[in-house]
Design an enzyme around this catalytic site. Structure first.
Site, PDB file in Angstrom:
ATOM      1  N   CYS A  58       0.868  -1.220  -0.112  1.00  0.00           N
ATOM      2  CA  CYS A  58      -0.073   0.146   0.004  1.00  0.00           C
ATOM      3  C   CYS A  58       0.868   1.314   0.079  1.00  0.00           C
ATOM      4  CB  CYS A  58      -0.903   0.085   1.340  1.00  0.00           C
ATOM      5  SG  CYS A  58      -0.280   0.226   2.720  1.00  0.00           S
TER       6      CYS A  58
ATOM      7  N   ASN B 259       2.464   1.640   4.412  1.00  0.00           N
ATOM      8  CA  ASN B 259       2.501   0.445   5.003  1.00  0.00           C
ATOM      9  C   ASN B 259       2.247   0.276   6.618  1.00  0.00           C
ATOM     10  OD1 ASN B 259       5.315  -1.898   5.706  1.00  0.00           O
ATOM     11  ND2 ASN B 259       3.450  -2.447   5.100  1.00  0.00           N
TER      12      ASN B 259
ATOM     13  N   CYS C 249      -1.360   0.788   7.349  1.00  0.00           N
ATOM     14  CA  CYS C 249      -2.686   0.501   7.756  1.00  0.00           C
ATOM     15  C   CYS C 249      -3.210  -0.746   6.771  1.00  0.00           C
ATOM     16  CB  CYS C 249      -3.744   1.711   7.193  1.00  0.00           C
ATOM     17  SG  CYS C 249      -3.301   3.039   8.087  1.00  0.00           S
ATOM     18  N   ARG C 250      -3.361  -0.762   5.338  1.00  0.00           N
ATOM     19  CA  ARG C 250      -4.162  -1.697   4.477  1.00  0.00           C
ATOM     20  C   ARG C 250      -3.093  -2.775   4.395  1.00  0.00           C
ATOM     21  NH1 ARG C 250      -5.196   2.325  -0.222  1.00  0.00           N
ATOM     22  NH2 ARG C 250      -3.328   3.158   0.537  1.00  0.00           N
ATOM     23  N   SER C 251      -1.682  -2.800   4.055  1.00  0.00           N
ATOM     24  CA  SER C 251      -1.081  -3.941   3.675  1.00  0.00           C
ATOM     25  C   SER C 251      -0.663  -4.618   5.121  1.00  0.00           C
ATOM     26  CB  SER C 251       0.288  -3.551   2.878  1.00  0.00           C
ATOM     27  OG  SER C 251       1.078  -2.749   3.455  1.00  0.00           O
TER      28      SER C 251
ATOM     29  N   ASP D 283      -8.257   3.738   1.404  1.00  0.00           N
ATOM     30  CA  ASP D 283      -7.345   4.202   2.369  1.00  0.00           C
ATOM     31  C   ASP D 283      -8.022   4.849   3.544  1.00  0.00           C
ATOM     32  OD1 ASP D 283      -5.366   4.998   3.925  1.00  0.00           O
ATOM     33  OD2 ASP D 283      -4.129   6.428   2.350  1.00  0.00           O
TER      34      ASP D 283
HETATM   35  P1  4NP Z   1      -1.898   2.645   4.084  1.00  0.00           P
HETATM   36  O1  4NP Z   1      -2.492   4.194   4.709  1.00  0.00           O
HETATM   37  O2  4NP Z   1      -1.285   3.175   2.723  1.00  0.00           O
HETATM   38  O3  4NP Z   1      -2.812   1.940   4.014  1.00  0.00           O
HETATM   39  O4  4NP Z   1      -0.727   2.477   5.199  1.00  0.00           O
HETATM   40  C1  4NP Z   1      -1.796   5.421   4.663  1.00  0.00           C
HETATM   41  C2  4NP Z   1      -0.697   5.628   5.615  1.00  0.00           C
HETATM   42  C3  4NP Z   1       0.083   6.876   5.582  1.00  0.00           C
HETATM   43  C4  4NP Z   1      -0.492   7.841   4.706  1.00  0.00           C
HETATM   44  C5  4NP Z   1      -1.327   7.599   3.832  1.00  0.00           C
HETATM   45  C6  4NP Z   1      -2.185   6.524   3.831  1.00  0.00           C
HETATM   46  N1  4NP Z   1       0.091   9.200   4.914  1.00  0.00           N
HETATM   47  O5  4NP Z   1      -0.315   9.980   4.055  1.00  0.00           O
HETATM   48  O6  4NP Z   1       1.008   9.603   5.848  1.00  0.00           O
END
Ligand code: 4NP
Length: 149
Positions: free
Chosen positions: A7, A10, A12-14, A120
């Site tokens: 994702c 790294n 939340c989703r992955s 997200d």
């Molecule tokens: P992820 O979520 O891609 O599912 O881990 C996010 C984590 C951090 C950010 C965006 C999405 N950020 O903008 O910091």
């Protein structure tokens, strides 16, 4: 079979996808996760992701965020991307068709979800994390069923 979930951050989703997939995979398979940005490198998953997984008896609290690297394209057999932006970034890092063939959009495993993205949940609330968990769980079940065919 070696699977990599990818994702953006790294956190939340992955990490959730890694935890869910780990719980479903046969012993001879491995799963890891990575992000396309290094902003959260070394951090544990988002507290809301940890709590959502724990609610389903999955412990992702010890995972650490890391960015995807070139070596991953050699190490892993399958690289699943959570959304279209991530897919574009990951594909742009591939060096040849063999590597390109390993990369796909995670929800395409569900067949009827062409171009479907795992949203997200970072800017959302616990309900969004639970919805993402359910989507990831469906996808991971489909991946497990493909592997054991
Ligand atoms: P992820 O979520 O891609 O599912 O881990 C996010 C984590 C951090 C950010 C965006 C999405 N950020 O903008 O910091």
């Amino acid at each position: 079979m070696k699977i990599l979930m990818v994702c953006l951050g790294n956190i939340c989703r992955s990490p959730l996808a890694e935890g869910i997939m780990k719980a479903k995979l046969p012993d001879n398979c491995t799963v890891d996760s990575a992000g396309t940005i290094s902003m959260h490198e070394g951090e544990h998953p988002d507290k809301r992701a940890i709590k959502t997984a724990a609610h389903h008896d999955i412990d992702i609290s010890k995972q650490r965020s890391r960015p995807i690297t070139r070596i991953d394209f050699e190490t892993f057999d399958k690289i699943y991307c959570m959304d279209i932006d991530v897919l574009g970034d990951v594909v742009s890092k591939t060096k040849n068709e063999e590597e390109r063939q390993k990369v796909s959009l995670f929800l395409e495993v569900l067949g009827d979800h062409k171009n479907a993205e795992v949203p997200d949940p970072y800017w959302g609330d616990m309900k969004d994390f639970e919805m993402v968990f359910q989507l990831l769980d469906k996808g991971c079940t489909a991946i497990r069923n493909q592997i054991s065919k």
